[in-house]
Design a protein around this motif. Structure first.
Motif, PDB file in Angstrom:
ATOM      1  N   SER A   1      37.121  13.986  56.872  1.00 19.43           N
ATOM      2  CA  SER A   1      38.054  14.869  56.165  1.00 19.43           C
ATOM      3  C   SER A   1      39.050  14.059  55.337  1.00 19.43           C
ATOM      4  O   SER A   1      39.311  14.384  54.166  1.00 19.43           O
ATOM      5  CB  SER A   1      38.789  15.752  57.166  1.00 19.43           C
ATOM      6  OG  SER A   1      39.752  16.551  56.533  1.00 19.43           O
TER       7      SER A   1
ATOM      8  N   GLU B   1      37.665  13.645  61.634  1.00 21.33           N
ATOM      9  CA  GLU B   1      38.953  13.367  60.999  1.00 21.33           C
ATOM     10  C   GLU B   1      38.803  12.321  59.896  1.00 21.33           C
ATOM     11  O   GLU B   1      39.386  12.455  58.816  1.00 21.33           O
ATOM     12  CB  GLU B   1      39.947  12.882  62.048  1.00 21.33           C
ATOM     13  CG  GLU B   1      41.338  12.596  61.505  1.00 21.33           C
ATOM     14  CD  GLU B   1      42.297  12.122  62.580  1.00 21.33           C
ATOM     15  OE1 GLU B   1      43.475  11.869  62.244  1.00 21.33           O
ATOM     16  OE2 GLU B   1      41.887  12.003  63.749  1.00 21.33           O
TER      17      GLU B   1
ATOM     18  N   GLU C   1      39.451  13.917  51.192  1.00 22.18           N
ATOM     19  CA  GLU C   1      40.743  14.181  50.556  1.00 22.18           C
ATOM     20  C   GLU C   1      41.151  13.014  49.661  1.00 22.18           C
ATOM     21  O   GLU C   1      41.675  13.225  48.549  1.00 22.18           O
ATOM     22  CB  GLU C   1      41.806  14.435  51.624  1.00 22.18           C
ATOM     23  CG  GLU C   1      43.216  14.647  51.078  1.00 22.18           C
ATOM     24  CD  GLU C   1      43.336  15.824  50.138  1.00 22.18           C
ATOM     25  OE1 GLU C   1      44.292  15.845  49.332  1.00 22.18           O
ATOM     26  OE2 GLU C   1      42.475  16.732  50.184  1.00 22.18           O
TER      27      GLU C   1
END
Length: 248
Positions: free
Chosen positions: A220, A217, A224
């Motif tokens: 990611s 997580e 982003e």
């Protein structure tokens, strides 16, 4: 991020006293051991290679000592934040059994790739009653990103101190990217923009359950943030005012 550990029992004092799990390299981790692998900045490995090529033995010793300090801090962080056993549907403070190993290579990735293995035993002794229970793996899962931040942050701080003669500075090579060594300009030698560690099987293959820190997580979300930051007018290496100069 939802917490996955059990609710901690009330009024139990936590401890920072982890104990060794096994003696490396003479012994092997016991069955059921958890292998938490914590990535370091790739430019740290490039610095190690540069110092090795230059036969800078004093600087190499200082770099090894710096990584040892960061390793000790990360073991304490694992114990303090994730040191619980699971018993009666509650998380009870315990003394985790941890053996840290600094490993220089990852199979399939060329060159040096310094990273940290935390081998953590499947059971531990609870502080309150002295009995052995299974560790609360959810509690450790909850603090993977903290272990990553601790290991990286300690290395960044102490290398900036010990390598002032090299004018070593850290900063993001791109907007919102993880910090790398910008001076000396080692970040120019990086072959990829995705610098997070792939699972390492170079010690005992796939004999043990492997977790990587930071979490999927975290990775990611970081990618982003970098994607959005790259769309801004300024998206190159950090401006000098954004770099880390902790010692002036």
């Amino acid at each position: 991020m939802a917490l996955r550990g059990l609710p901690p029992v009330a009024f139990q004092q936590r401890t920072n006293k982890a104990v060794p799990l096994f003696s490396y390299p003479h012994e092997q981790p016991p069955p059921g051991t958890l292998d938490i692998q914590v990535t370091a900045a790739p430019t740290l490995s490039l610095l190690y290679d540069q110092l090795s090529d230059d036969a800078a033995d004093g600087d190499l010793d200082a770099l090894r000592a710096t990584v040892d300090i960061a390793t000790d801090a990360t073991v304490r962080q694992a114990q303090q934040l994730g040191g619980y056993v699971a018993h009666d549907q509650r998380a009870w403070p315990c003394r985790l059994e941890i053996t840290p190993i600094i490993h220089p290579v990852v199979p399939g990735i060329p060159g040096t790739r310094l990273h940290l293995h935390l081998f953590i035993g499947p059971t531990a002794v609870a502080v309150n009653d002295g009995l052995r229970y299974e560790i609360d793996r959810g509690a450790l899962d909850d603090v993977l990103d903290d272990l990553y931040s601790c290991f990286r942050g300690s290395i960044e701080y102490h290398t900036s101190d010990r390598f002032r003669h090299l004018e070593l500075h850290w900063g993001p090579p791109r907007a919102s990217a993880p910090f790398e060594i910008l001076n000396p300009p080692l970040h120019h030698g990086l072959s990829s923009n995705d610098y997070f560690l792939e699972p390492c099987t170079g010690l005992w293959g796939n004999d043990y359950e492997i977790w990587t820190a930071p979490s999927a997580e975290y990775r990611s979300n970081n990618l982003e943030r970098q994607r959005r930051a790259a769309q801004r007018p300024w998206s190159g290496p950090a401006h000098p005012e954004e770099r880390v100069y902790p010692f002036g």
